[in-house]
Design an enzyme around this catalytic site. Structure first.
Site, PDB file in Angstrom:
ATOM      1  N   GLY A  14       0.895  -1.226   0.159  1.00 50.88           N
ATOM      2  CA  GLY A  14       0.036   0.083   0.043  1.00 50.88           C
ATOM      3  C   GLY A  14       0.827   1.382   0.206  1.00 50.88           C
ATOM      4  O   GLY A  14       2.090   1.125  -0.208  1.00 50.88           O
ATOM      5  N   ALA A  16       2.293   3.088   2.331  1.00 48.15           N
ATOM      6  CA  ALA A  16       3.408   2.827   3.081  1.00 48.15           C
ATOM      7  C   ALA A  16       4.619   2.292   2.674  1.00 48.15           C
ATOM      8  O   ALA A  16       5.626   2.552   2.740  1.00 48.15           O
ATOM      9  CB  ALA A  16       3.079   2.564   4.400  1.00 48.15           C
ATOM     10  N   ALA A  42      -5.194  -1.323   1.806  1.00 45.82           N
ATOM     11  CA  ALA A  42      -6.602  -0.473   2.068  1.00 45.82           C
ATOM     12  C   ALA A  42      -6.328   0.709   1.579  1.00 45.82           C
ATOM     13  O   ALA A  42      -7.398   1.685   1.129  1.00 45.82           O
ATOM     14  CB  ALA A  42      -6.497  -0.458   3.693  1.00 45.82           C
ATOM     15  N   SER A  43      -5.030   1.312   1.411  1.00 41.36           N
ATOM     16  CA  SER A  43      -4.795   2.539   0.873  1.00 41.36           C
ATOM     17  C   SER A  43      -5.338   2.970  -0.330  1.00 41.36           C
ATOM     18  O   SER A  43      -6.057   4.019  -0.599  1.00 41.36           O
ATOM     19  CB  SER A  43      -3.283   2.723   0.508  1.00 41.36           C
ATOM     20  OG  SER A  43      -2.235   2.192   1.227  1.00 41.36           O
ATOM     21  N   TRP A  45      -8.457   2.151  -1.359  1.00 42.52           N
ATOM     22  CA  TRP A  45      -9.628   2.261  -1.092  1.00 42.52           C
ATOM     23  C   TRP A  45      -9.996   3.979  -0.298  1.00 42.52           C
ATOM     24  O   TRP A  45     -11.090   4.123  -0.016  1.00 42.52           O
ATOM     25  CB  TRP A  45     -10.682   1.305  -0.196  1.00 42.52           C
ATOM     26  CG  TRP A  45     -10.363  -0.005  -0.969  1.00 42.52           C
ATOM     27  CD1 TRP A  45      -9.454  -1.020  -0.573  1.00 42.52           C
ATOM     28  CD2 TRP A  45     -11.056  -0.650  -2.109  1.00 42.52           C
ATOM     29  NE1 TRP A  45      -9.577  -1.916  -1.738  1.00 42.52           N
ATOM     30  CE2 TRP A  45     -10.632  -1.486  -2.547  1.00 42.52           C
ATOM     31  CE3 TRP A  45     -12.258   0.270  -2.930  1.00 42.52           C
ATOM     32  CZ2 TRP A  45     -10.866  -2.393  -3.715  1.00 42.52           C
ATOM     33  CZ3 TRP A  45     -12.225  -0.613  -4.312  1.00 42.52           C
ATOM     34  CH2 TRP A  45     -11.870  -1.830  -4.268  1.00 42.52           C
ATOM     35  N   ALA A  46      -9.013   4.276   0.043  1.00 46.69           N
ATOM     36  CA  ALA A  46      -8.995   5.378   0.713  1.00 46.69           C
ATOM     37  C   ALA A  46      -9.544   6.639  -0.249  1.00 46.69           C
ATOM     38  O   ALA A  46      -9.222   6.795  -1.171  1.00 46.69           O
ATOM     39  CB  ALA A  46      -7.848   6.180   1.481  1.00 46.69           C
ATOM     40  N   GLY A  48     -11.070  10.135   0.929  1.00 44.97           N
ATOM     41  CA  GLY A  48     -11.332  11.554   1.396  1.00 44.97           C
ATOM     42  C   GLY A  48      -9.670  12.231   1.040  1.00 44.97           C
ATOM     43  O   GLY A  48     -10.019  13.145   0.104  1.00 44.97           O
ATOM     44  N   GLU A 118     -13.179  17.291   6.842  1.00 46.10           N
ATOM     45  CA  GLU A 118     -13.654  16.136   7.500  1.00 46.10           C
ATOM     46  C   GLU A 118     -13.613  16.401   8.875  1.00 46.10           C
ATOM     47  O   GLU A 118     -13.168  17.406   9.511  1.00 46.10           O
ATOM     48  CB  GLU A 118     -12.695  15.033   7.119  1.00 46.10           C
ATOM     49  CG  GLU A 118     -12.424  14.854   5.485  1.00 46.10           C
ATOM     50  CD  GLU A 118     -11.922  13.602   5.224  1.00 46.10           C
ATOM     51  OE1 GLU A 118     -12.413  13.005   4.305  1.00 46.10           O
ATOM     52  OE2 GLU A 118     -10.869  13.322   5.793  1.00 46.10           O
ATOM     53  N   HIS A 234     -15.826   3.274  10.445  1.00 46.77           N
ATOM     54  CA  HIS A 234     -16.305   4.687   9.802  1.00 46.77           C
ATOM     55  C   HIS A 234     -17.750   4.632   9.900  1.00 46.77           C
ATOM     56  O   HIS A 234     -18.348   3.827   9.573  1.00 46.77           O
ATOM     57  CB  HIS A 234     -15.835   4.420   8.539  1.00 46.77           C
ATOM     58  CG  HIS A 234     -15.740   5.648   7.470  1.00 46.77           C
ATOM     59  ND1 HIS A 234     -16.885   6.256   7.181  1.00 46.77           N
ATOM     60  CD2 HIS A 234     -14.628   6.280   7.120  1.00 46.77           C
ATOM     61  CE1 HIS A 234     -16.404   7.375   6.310  1.00 46.77           C
ATOM     62  NE2 HIS A 234     -15.250   7.328   6.440  1.00 46.77           N
ATOM     63  N   ARG A 280     -14.996  11.009  14.476  1.00 45.56           N
ATOM     64  CA  ARG A 280     -15.618   9.670  13.919  1.00 45.56           C
ATOM     65  C   ARG A 280     -16.230   8.818  15.219  1.00 45.56           C
ATOM     66  O   ARG A 280     -17.519   8.052  14.771  1.00 45.56           O
ATOM     67  CB  ARG A 280     -14.647   8.718  13.182  1.00 45.56           C
ATOM     68  CG  ARG A 280     -14.365   9.074  11.741  1.00 45.56           C
ATOM     69  CD  ARG A 280     -13.859   8.373  10.955  1.00 45.56           C
ATOM     70  NE  ARG A 280     -13.508   9.013   9.758  1.00 45.56           N
ATOM     71  CZ  ARG A 280     -12.482   8.742   8.990  1.00 45.56           C
ATOM     72  NH1 ARG A 280     -11.829   7.582   9.196  1.00 45.56           N
ATOM     73  NH2 ARG A 280     -12.318   9.278   7.956  1.00 45.56           N
ATOM     74  N   HIS A 341     -13.194   0.007  10.080  1.00 42.43           N
ATOM     75  CA  HIS A 341     -12.571   0.562   8.863  1.00 42.43           C
ATOM     76  C   HIS A 341     -10.975   0.958   9.090  1.00 42.43           C
ATOM     77  O   HIS A 341      -9.980   0.732   8.237  1.00 42.43           O
ATOM     78  CB  HIS A 341     -12.896   2.006   8.997  1.00 42.43           C
ATOM     79  CG  HIS A 341     -12.348   3.063   8.083  1.00 42.43           C
ATOM     80  ND1 HIS A 341     -12.433   3.109   6.767  1.00 42.43           N
ATOM     81  CD2 HIS A 341     -11.839   4.334   8.023  1.00 42.43           C
ATOM     82  CE1 HIS A 341     -12.043   3.894   5.966  1.00 42.43           C
ATOM     83  NE2 HIS A 341     -11.510   5.109   7.024  1.00 42.43           N
ATOM     84  N   ARG A 376      -8.521   7.825  15.699  1.00 40.98           N
ATOM     85  CA  ARG A 376      -7.891   8.546  14.638  1.00 40.98           C
ATOM     86  C   ARG A 376      -8.801   9.995  13.991  1.00 40.98           C
ATOM     87  O   ARG A 376      -9.978   9.431  13.599  1.00 40.98           O
ATOM     88  CB  ARG A 376      -7.592   7.376  13.245  1.00 40.98           C
ATOM     89  CG  ARG A 376      -7.148   8.328  12.007  1.00 40.98           C
ATOM     90  CD  ARG A 376      -6.511   7.062  11.137  1.00 40.98           C
ATOM     91  NE  ARG A 376      -7.678   6.717  10.504  1.00 40.98           N
ATOM     92  CZ  ARG A 376      -8.206   7.185   9.421  1.00 40.98           C
ATOM     93  NH1 ARG A 376      -7.737   8.154   8.893  1.00 40.98           N
ATOM     94  NH2 ARG A 376      -9.097   6.332   8.853  1.00 40.98           N
ATOM     95  N   LEU A 382      -3.187   8.821   5.932  1.00 44.75           N
ATOM     96  CA  LEU A 382      -2.247   8.690   4.585  1.00 44.75           C
ATOM     97  C   LEU A 382      -1.158   9.668   5.189  1.00 44.75           C
ATOM     98  O   LEU A 382       0.119   9.299   4.640  1.00 44.75           O
ATOM     99  CB  LEU A 382      -3.043   9.108   3.441  1.00 44.75           C
ATOM    100  CG  LEU A 382      -4.072   8.186   3.117  1.00 44.75           C
ATOM    101  CD1 LEU A 382      -4.642   8.655   1.704  1.00 44.75           C
ATOM    102  CD2 LEU A 382      -3.666   6.598   2.897  1.00 44.75           C
TER     103      LEU A 382
HETATM  104  C1  SIN Z   1     -12.932   8.965   4.164  1.00 44.27           C
HETATM  105  O1  SIN Z   1     -12.839   9.115   2.982  1.00 44.27           O
HETATM  106  O2  SIN Z   1     -13.847   9.222   4.922  1.00 44.27           O
HETATM  107  C2  SIN Z   1     -11.783   7.625   4.387  1.00 44.27           C
HETATM  108  C3  SIN Z   1     -10.522   8.302   4.758  1.00 44.27           C
HETATM  109  C4  SIN Z   1      -9.813   8.202   6.008  1.00 44.27           C
HETATM  110  O3  SIN Z   1     -10.367   7.076   6.580  1.00 44.27           O
HETATM  111  O4  SIN Z   1      -9.130   9.173   6.407  1.00 44.27           O
END
Ligand code: SIN
Length: 528
Positions: A14, A16, A42-43, A45-46, A48, A118, A234, A280, A341, A376, A382
């Site tokens: 990913g 890292a 998993a990266s 699928w990130a 945001g 966010e 999440h 979150r 998540h 987190r 990321l």
């Molecule tokens: C998101 O886009 O909500 C996920 C990104 C993250 O977990 O920081």
């Protein structure tokens, strides 16, 4: 044996792992074990983006303060400050590699790339590539890695354990090839970039999440693990019982998306003054409570008021994917549900990714750096991958060659354990974790989970010594023991904090809380 005695082995491809490989390969040969192109950790699928102090209207102190608030008293402030300070240079580096971040079309904008918001962030500080940031970053990095002459990419191997010498230093990894053949990759330094442990739960935000394999492999060598009880859910995964998991980015709420109950009423303003943009843990718990109250299996996320043009502009991937599942998000609210998540804990490391085991490092979600504390903050993950992979590379570039101690012995068994049986048992582990160790954990549920997992371990342990190694078996055995350690951490924390909420001890306990730290030897019996 390695081609060079100075080889670095990176397990996990990913963000890292890719960053580390690129940053180290100028000075040392690298072998990078990467899952297949389709998986890519998993990266990928990130959605945001990456949180960093980029706007002239933002500052490091504000990002540090927001992270500490979200982490609910358990962040390591030095790790937070270190990570946040690395942000701007790390983004510059990604831009120099050609990552296609979304520009800000506003001619008056104070920073050339669009910054979104966010939960938990008091400022616009999330740089992104539309709503598919992870994919854009992974693909750019992967192109550079594929072209690099000092990086050997292996997509045919899966690591099932680490190799130690008699001095207790890590010396590489034991892997299986596509035919189940054992391959030992020796290395001067080994780095885990294997992702988190969301796969311990039944419902997740990505299709093929890690189950904490890297954490457990490190623990087998005696590494310290920390904060396993802080598993992030999440708040908004698409509720789609017939489809694969699909995340609805927090950036949707950042740009004005509203959470609605079954009657179309907003419920977040009553829960927290930050409403939909609370951290979150707060939002996921509120959705869970709302679902319990209404007896429904989801809530709604409404973006209709943003208008179709803005929706298509900011969220092209989400818009198109939901359309493919029969939901027109410009005209109807999106059904959403929390899902596992991100693992805020992991293998304890210092600010350069060093674990407590010599010559073993860990970066990305597998690591417990102290950045996230008990929860987190969005898009800090990321950033953490970038900051720690780059600092780990700086350390390893100059590392000396290891000594020459003999290796510990290991003898694989020969009895086959059917893959279907391993999968069924892993599914049982996930059910136990989802029933009793999810967003809300009661004492009784945790005690029952501990007992059921111990029984499973008791049943499985005798087969393990005799078993022929296989990927599903290794995955199960790693997941089962990590689940037991997670429950042990959750039981030991006699308070509610961040992502760990136990109604039997609902308040903050210790005014000076400590991270939980534990070892595989804390399980009884220690072998399983
Ligand atoms: C998101 O886009 O909500 C996920 C990104 C993250 O977990 O920081």
């Amino acid at each position: 044996m390695p081609d060079s005695p100075h080889e670095t082995l990176i397990i996990g491809g990913g963000i890292a792992g890719l960053v580390l490989a690129l940053e180290i390969a100028e000075r040392r040969p690298v072998t990078l074990l990467q899952p297949s192109r389709e998986a890519l950790g998993a990266s990928r699928w990130a959605q945001g983006g990456i949180a960093a102090v980029l706007s002239p209207d933002d500052d490091v102190e504000a990002h540090v303060a927001d992270t500490l608030v979200a982490g609910d008293g358990l962040c390591d402030e030095a790790a937070v400050r270190f990570t946040v300070e690395q942000g701007p240079a790390a983004i510059e580096w990604l831009l120099s590699l050609g990552v296609p971040f979304t520009p800000d079309p506003d001619p008056e904008a104070r920073y050339p790339y669009h910054l979104t918001r966010e939960g938990g962030h008091g400022a616009r500080r999330i740089i992104h590539a539309d709503d598919a940031t992870g994919r854009a970053v992974v693909e750019t990095l992967r192109q550079h890695v594929e072209r690099h002459p000092a990086i050997r990419l292996r997509t045919d191997l899966t690591a099932i354990g680490l190799i130690a010498d008699v001095a207790g230093h890590c010396r590489g990894a034991r892997c299986l090839d596509e035919n189940g053949g054992l391959v030992e990759l020796m290395a001067a330094d080994t780095v885990l970039a294997t992702g988190g442990a969301s796969g311990l739960f039944r419902h997740t935000t990505s299709p093929d999440p890690a189950c904490g394999e890297g954490m457990l492999m490190a623990a087998e060598l005696g590494a310290e693990l920390m904060n396993l009880e802080f598993q992030q859910f999440h708040p908004t995964c698409l509720f789609d019982p017939d489809g694969p998991p699909f995340l609805i980015s927090e950036a949707v709420r950042g740009e004005g998306g509203l959470l609605l109950d079954a009657d179309g009423r907003r419920f977040m303003p009553e829960v927290d003054p930050r409403a939909e943009l609370a951290p979150r843990d707060v939002v996921a718990r509120a959705i869970d409570a709302e679902m319990q109250r209404s007896g429904r299996d989801h809530v709604w996320l409404d973006v209709r008021h943003l208008g179709e043009d803005a929706i298509r502009h900011h969220f092209p991937t989400i818009h198109a994917y939901c359309a493919s599942r029969g939901i027109d998000i410009a005209r109807e609210p999106i059904p959403v549900v929390p899902a596992a998540h991100y693992s805020c804990g992991g293998v304890s490391t210092d600010l350069e990714g060093a674990t407590t085991v010599p010559r073993l490092h860990a970066v990305g979600e597998v690591a417990g750096t102290g950045l996230h504390g008990a929860n987190r903050m969005a898009s800090n993950s990321l950033l953490e991958c970038l900051a720690f992979a780059r600092s780990c590379a700086r350390r390893l570039r100059d590392a000396s060659a290891p000594g020459d101690a003999p290796l510990t012995s290991w003898q694989p068994g020969t009895s086959p354990v059917p893959d279907a049986e391993c999968q069924a048992l892993l599914s049982e582990v996930r059910t136990i974790m989802s029933e009793s160790v999810a967003i809300v954990r009661h004492d009784a549920g945790l005690a029952a989970a501990e007992e059921r997992l111990a029984e499973l371990a008791e049943r499985l342990a005798p087969c393990i010594a005799e078993a022929r190694p296989s990927v599903p078996l290794a995955r199960l055995w790693h997941a089962l023991r990590l689940a037991r350690l997670t429950v042990a951490s959750a039981r030991a924390r006699r308070e509610s904090r961040g992502l760990h909420f136990n109604p039997d001890c609902p308040l903050h306990g210790d005014p000076a809380p400590q991270p939980s730290r534990l070892y595989l030897s804390d399980l009884t019996p220690a072998s399983h």
